[in-house]
Motif scaffolding. Structure first.
Motif, PDB file in Angstrom:
ATOM      1  N   THR A 199       0.831  -1.207   0.000  1.00  0.00           N
ATOM      2  CA  THR A 199       0.000   0.000   0.000  1.00  0.00           C
ATOM      3  C   THR A 199       0.861   1.250   0.000  1.00  0.00           C
ATOM      4  OG1 THR A 199      -1.821  -1.111   1.132  1.00  0.00           O
ATOM      5  CG2 THR A 199      -1.746   1.289   1.282  1.00  0.00           C
ATOM      6  N   VAL A 200       1.855   1.300   0.881  1.00  0.00           N
ATOM      7  CA  VAL A 200       2.748   2.462   0.951  1.00  0.00           C
ATOM      8  C   VAL A 200       3.555   2.587  -0.333  1.00  0.00           C
ATOM      9  CG1 VAL A 200       4.683   3.507   2.206  1.00  0.00           C
ATOM     10  CG2 VAL A 200       2.861   2.337   3.456  1.00  0.00           C
ATOM     11  N   PHE A 201       3.931   1.445  -0.901  1.00  0.00           N
ATOM     12  CA  PHE A 201       4.713   1.457  -2.135  1.00  0.00           C
ATOM     13  C   PHE A 201       3.956   2.137  -3.268  1.00  0.00           C
ATOM     14  CE2 PHE A 201       6.083  -0.655  -6.112  1.00  0.00           C
ATOM     15  CZ  PHE A 201       7.430  -0.308  -6.091  1.00  0.00           C
ATOM     16  N   ARG A 202       2.686   1.742  -3.461  1.00  0.00           N
ATOM     17  CA  ARG A 202       1.945   2.297  -4.598  1.00  0.00           C
ATOM     18  C   ARG A 202       1.402   3.700  -4.314  1.00  0.00           C
ATOM     19  NH1 ARG A 202      -2.425  -1.265  -2.912  1.00  0.00           N
ATOM     20  NH2 ARG A 202      -4.315  -0.042  -2.495  1.00  0.00           N
ATOM     21  N   VAL A 203       1.058   3.973  -3.047  1.00  0.00           N
ATOM     22  CA  VAL A 203       0.458   5.272  -2.728  1.00  0.00           C
ATOM     23  C   VAL A 203       1.510   6.369  -2.575  1.00  0.00           C
ATOM     24  CG1 VAL A 203      -0.885   6.556  -0.990  1.00  0.00           C
ATOM     25  CG2 VAL A 203      -1.587   4.259  -1.680  1.00  0.00           C
ATOM     26  N   TYR A 204       2.660   6.033  -2.000  1.00  0.00           N
ATOM     27  CA  TYR A 204       3.668   7.077  -1.735  1.00  0.00           C
ATOM     28  C   TYR A 204       5.015   6.840  -2.419  1.00  0.00           C
ATOM     29  CZ  TYR A 204       6.977  10.153   0.540  1.00  0.00           C
ATOM     30  OH  TYR A 204       7.956  11.080   0.762  1.00  0.00           O
ATOM     31  N   LEU A 205       5.579   5.639  -2.297  1.00  0.00           N
ATOM     32  CA  LEU A 205       6.954   5.432  -2.731  1.00  0.00           C
ATOM     33  C   LEU A 205       7.128   5.556  -4.245  1.00  0.00           C
ATOM     34  CD1 LEU A 205       8.139   2.562  -0.363  1.00  0.00           C
ATOM     35  CD2 LEU A 205       8.661   5.002  -0.222  1.00  0.00           C
ATOM     36  N   VAL A 206       6.198   4.999  -5.017  1.00  0.00           N
ATOM     37  CA  VAL A 206       6.335   5.133  -6.472  1.00  0.00           C
ATOM     38  C   VAL A 206       6.143   6.585  -6.921  1.00  0.00           C
ATOM     39  CG1 VAL A 206       5.495   4.383  -8.727  1.00  0.00           C
ATOM     40  CG2 VAL A 206       5.702   2.725  -6.866  1.00  0.00           C
ATOM     41  N   PRO A 207       5.134   7.307  -6.412  1.00  0.00           N
ATOM     42  CA  PRO A 207       5.073   8.741  -6.742  1.00  0.00           C
ATOM     43  C   PRO A 207       6.328   9.502  -6.326  1.00  0.00           C
ATOM     44  CG  PRO A 207       2.973   8.025  -5.855  1.00  0.00           C
ATOM     45  CD  PRO A 207       3.921   6.864  -5.684  1.00  0.00           C
ATOM     46  N   TYR A 208       6.909   9.103  -5.189  1.00  0.00           N
ATOM     47  CA  TYR A 208       8.166   9.727  -4.756  1.00  0.00           C
ATOM     48  C   TYR A 208       9.274   9.514  -5.786  1.00  0.00           C
ATOM     49  CZ  TYR A 208      12.688   9.765  -2.348  1.00  0.00           C
ATOM     50  OH  TYR A 208      14.005   9.967  -2.026  1.00  0.00           O
ATOM     51  N   LEU A 209       9.347   8.308  -6.362  1.00  0.00           N
ATOM     52  CA  LEU A 209      10.332   8.046  -7.405  1.00  0.00           C
ATOM     53  C   LEU A 209      10.042   8.872  -8.649  1.00  0.00           C
ATOM     54  CD1 LEU A 209      10.741   4.163  -7.095  1.00  0.00           C
ATOM     55  CD2 LEU A 209      12.313   5.945  -6.284  1.00  0.00           C
ATOM     56  N   TRP A 210       8.759   9.075  -8.947  1.00  0.00           N
ATOM     57  CA  TRP A 210       8.406   9.949 -10.073  1.00  0.00           C
ATOM     58  C   TRP A 210       8.874  11.381  -9.824  1.00  0.00           C
ATOM     59  CZ3 TRP A 210       7.435   9.026 -14.862  1.00  0.00           C
ATOM     60  CH2 TRP A 210       6.753   7.869 -15.278  1.00  0.00           C
ATOM     61  N   VAL A 211       8.731  11.854  -8.578  1.00  0.00           N
ATOM     62  CA  VAL A 211       9.194  13.206  -8.249  1.00  0.00           C
ATOM     63  C   VAL A 211      10.695  13.318  -8.518  1.00  0.00           C
ATOM     64  CG1 VAL A 211       9.547  14.885  -6.389  1.00  0.00           C
ATOM     65  CG2 VAL A 211       7.383  13.658  -6.562  1.00  0.00           C
ATOM     66  N   ASN A 212      11.457  12.338  -8.035  1.00  0.00           N
ATOM     67  CA  ASN A 212      12.898  12.346  -8.275  1.00  0.00           C
ATOM     68  C   ASN A 212      13.200  12.342  -9.769  1.00  0.00           C
ATOM     69  OD1 ASN A 212      13.229  12.275  -5.535  1.00  0.00           O
ATOM     70  ND2 ASN A 212      13.904  10.145  -5.436  1.00  0.00           N
ATOM     71  N   HIS A 213      12.442  11.542 -10.503  1.00  0.00           N
ATOM     72  CA  HIS A 213      12.618  11.454 -11.953  1.00  0.00           C
ATOM     73  C   HIS A 213      12.372  12.811 -12.617  1.00  0.00           C
ATOM     74  CE1 HIS A 213       9.983  11.470 -15.523  1.00  0.00           C
ATOM     75  NE2 HIS A 213      10.886  10.679 -16.075  1.00  0.00           N
ATOM     76  N   TRP A 214      11.250  13.475 -12.248  1.00  0.00           N
ATOM     77  CA  TRP A 214      10.951  14.777 -12.857  1.00  0.00           C
ATOM     78  C   TRP A 214      11.980  15.818 -12.467  1.00  0.00           C
ATOM     79  CZ3 TRP A 214       8.261  14.359 -16.843  1.00  0.00           C
ATOM     80  CH2 TRP A 214       7.130  13.550 -16.932  1.00  0.00           C
ATOM     81  N   LEU A 215      12.430  15.773 -11.234  1.00  0.00           N
ATOM     82  CA  LEU A 215      13.450  16.723 -10.782  1.00  0.00           C
ATOM     83  C   LEU A 215      14.706  16.626 -11.635  1.00  0.00           C
ATOM     84  CD1 LEU A 215      14.753  18.682  -8.746  1.00  0.00           C
ATOM     85  CD2 LEU A 215      15.305  16.684  -7.347  1.00  0.00           C
TER      86      LEU A 215
END
Length: 440
Positions: A278-294
């Motif tokens: 749950t934490v992986f799909r709700v927060y951790l993957v979006p967090y990786l997307w943020v790093n990617h966009w940055l």
């Protein structure tokens, strides 16, 4: 043009000319209306609330639609189709959440520039909370980012996206008989030698770009990857004695690190209560997307065959500030996606040049300032707009920007054949220098 297969033949290219600017800071700042410099915590907070509201709506929509992916509700042709449908739904959720969360990252970054409000205490409090929630050591990065703004494009003072030189990559020394310093004339034998050392297959370039986008940010923060080469091994944003910090920064670095430990603790607590998936799909993957966009945004802002890098004798603050590009994020996917990309990330990619000219202009005024600044730069012949920012552009730039020469006061990227697209045209009059206030 060279005759293919003839090692003595030469490839000659007609290079573009980059007019090295000598525009006084007074002229650059003077063209921007005074109201563009006004900062409002209330105005800035509206964007925080909006980004959070959009993210909340995306989550609620995904959660609601997920209830329909059930054999009791909808009949799909195969049991695995439900798994695929659910994976697709949450993949879409993570993409859009990561994009709008990047907008929160941008506002935290704005706090670090003291552009969020007139109050330093408000700026640092809001910035610390937002950046810590996104895994960023707020003060540590704020300090080095200020140095980046003070020395953008400086070969030995800039903090990130510093090009590799010929010698750093272990390439053969410049051979005047087979190539010129400018990179406008290269023999077939030198091109072959360069390609064998630097060349990427399309698949290799895709993999290299993907690794850079996914691992670039944590690698930079942890071990100074892609950062200033003169810093010794072990340089890190978590080490208060790193050479990137002064002695009076010590406590600020410690506070920033504590913020990261609190963030990690919250993630751990969430996993304990809700489960890893749950934490992986709700927060951790979006967090990786943020790093990617940055990484995607900042890499493309500062890396392009069009852009110069300077050594000390030719560097000034304004030259460094103008050695950046505005790009339409996701603009390569069409005008609608370009608008969404700019809206979700608060225009950080589209207004970057004016942000470097004056980093205290809040993002909601940067649009107007950018329109005026573009006209000013156009009158001086200085490039300010790059191609739209997206994955295809990262791939192109990754392949075209391999190294710069060890010699020269104004240098441009060369590709894997040793060819450069641009050459510098220096002004006749002496350059004037200026700067910005680095962290105190």
């Amino acid at each position: 043009m060279a005759k293919k297969g003839d090692p003595k033949a030469f490839t000659t290219v007609e290079q573009g000319v980059y007019p090295v600017p000598n525009i006084p800071m007074k002229e650059l700042l003077g063209c921007i209306p005074s109201h563009c410099f006004q900062r409002s915590a209330l105005h800035g907070s509206l964007y925080i609330f909006w980004d959070l509201f959009v993210i909340g709506c995306i989550y609620k929509a995904a959660e609601y639609l997920d209830t329909f992916i059930d054999p009791a509700v909808i009949q799909l042709p195969h049991p695995y189709a439900y798994t695929f449908a659910r994976f697709t739904l949450w993949a879409v959720y993570t993409f859009w959440t990561g994009l709008f969360a990047t907008g929160l990252w941008v506002i935290a970054h704005e706090c670090g520039h003291q552009a969020f409000s007139e109050s330093k205490a408000i700026n640092n409090t809001v910035g610390f909370i937002l950046h810590s929630a996104l895994g960023v050591p707020y003060h540590s990065w704020r300090i080095t980012h200020a140095k980046h703004h003070a020395s953008t494009g400086h070969m030995t003072q800039d903090q990130v996206f510093v090009p590799h030189t010929r010698s750093e990559l272990g390439l053969p020394a410049l051979n005047p008989e087979g190539e010129n310093l400018l990179g406008s004339r290269v023999s077939e034998s030198v091109k072959q030698e360069m390609w064998e050392a630097l060349g990427d297959s399309p698949i290799g370039a895709v993999i290299g770009s993907a690794k850079y986008l996914l691992g670039g940010w944590p690698s930079y923060i942890l071990v100074n990857a892609s950062g200033q080469k003169r810093y010794p091994k072990g340089t890190s944003h978590f080490n208060p004695t790193s050479p990137m910090f002064a002695a009076h920064h010590y406590n600020q670095v410690i506070i920033s690190t504590i913020g990261i430990f609190i963030w990690l603790g919250c993630i751990g607590a969430a996993i304990y209560n809700y489960g890893f998936l749950t934490v992986f799909r709700v927060y951790l993957v979006p967090y990786l997307w943020v790093n990617h966009w940055l990484v995607l945004i900042t890499f493309l802002q500062h890396t392009d065959p069009l852009l110069p890098h300077y050594r000390a004798s030719e560097f000034t603050f304004q030259r460094g500030a103008l050695a950046t590009l505005n790009r339409s994020l996701l603009g390569d996917c069409g005008s609608i996606m370009g608008w969404i990309g700019a809206h979700a990330t608060n225009g950080i990619s589209e207004t970057h040049v004016v942000h470097h000219v004056c980093s205290k202009i809040p993002h909601y005024h940067a649009w107007e300032a950018t329109e005026i600044m573009n006209k000013k730069l156009q009158s001086h012949g200085v490039p300010y707009d790059g191609r739209p920012g997206g994955w295809a552009e990262v791939y192109r730039v990754f392949r075209e920007c391999k190294f710069v020469e060890d010699e020269g006061d104004v240098v441009f990227f060369k590709n894997a054949y040793g060819i450069a697209q641009m050459r510098a045209q220096l002004p006749e009059e002496a350059a004037s220098d200026s700067g910005i206030e680095v962290e105190k």
